[in-house]
Design an enzyme around this catalytic site. Sequence first.
Site, PDB file in Angstrom:
ATOM      1  N   GLU A  23      -0.849 -29.495  54.466  1.00 24.51           N
ATOM      2  CA  GLU A  23      -0.900 -28.711  53.232  1.00 24.51           C
ATOM      3  C   GLU A  23       0.304 -27.783  53.113  1.00 24.51           C
ATOM      4  O   GLU A  23       0.751 -27.501  52.018  1.00 24.51           O
ATOM      5  CB  GLU A  23      -2.194 -27.892  53.169  1.00 24.51           C
ATOM      6  CG  GLU A  23      -3.452 -28.721  53.009  1.00 24.51           C
ATOM      7  CD  GLU A  23      -3.554 -29.415  51.661  1.00 24.51           C
ATOM      8  OE1 GLU A  23      -2.898 -28.978  50.679  1.00 24.51           O
ATOM      9  OE2 GLU A  23      -4.294 -30.411  51.582  1.00 24.51           O
ATOM     10  N   ASP A  32       0.334 -27.179  41.773  1.00 29.11           N
ATOM     11  CA  ASP A  32       0.575 -28.338  42.633  1.00 29.11           C
ATOM     12  C   ASP A  32       1.116 -29.512  41.813  1.00 29.11           C
ATOM     13  O   ASP A  32       1.398 -29.370  40.618  1.00 29.11           O
ATOM     14  CB  ASP A  32      -0.681 -28.707  43.427  1.00 29.11           C
ATOM     15  CG  ASP A  32      -1.791 -29.306  42.572  1.00 29.11           C
ATOM     16  OD1 ASP A  32      -1.604 -29.571  41.361  1.00 29.11           O
ATOM     17  OD2 ASP A  32      -2.885 -29.527  43.135  1.00 29.11           O
TER      18      ASP A  32
END
Length: 152
Positions: A23, A32
């Site tokens: 991550e 994102d």
Amino acid sequence: MKAIAVIGAGALALTAPFVAQWEGKRNDPYRDIVGVWTVCYGDTRDVKPGQRQTDAQCQDRLYAQIADHAKPVVACVPQLKGKDAQLAASVSLAYNIGTGGFCKSTAAKRFRAGDWKGGCNAFYAWRFAGGKEIRGLANRRRQEMALCRTGL
């Protein structure tokens, strides 16, 4: 402590650094690849633009998210309990695709049927975002599959 109670110390020891590695950590909220507000280690829960997190807050969020993802994973595939590598890989996958996606996945169905290698291999289907194959997701899936196959 909540995460240990859900998946055990062994699986947590595998899951936390694995998820953190894939991550990455960003203390400042960002959008994102598909436009969802995200912070820390890929956490999308209650993220508000401009709300910076400390390193300690990011660590707390990571463990809370692992626990919150692990509980439904174990509920939908109880056979994972006690299989640390397979559980860690499954929680990582669910952390990335959501617990609903994991529980409906071919991987979960194969695990429930006792097909451990087939379940691990099914992770690779989840390498797309926004309809496109993403190199980083493909790399992550390969590493999850390798972790998942540990001890089989």
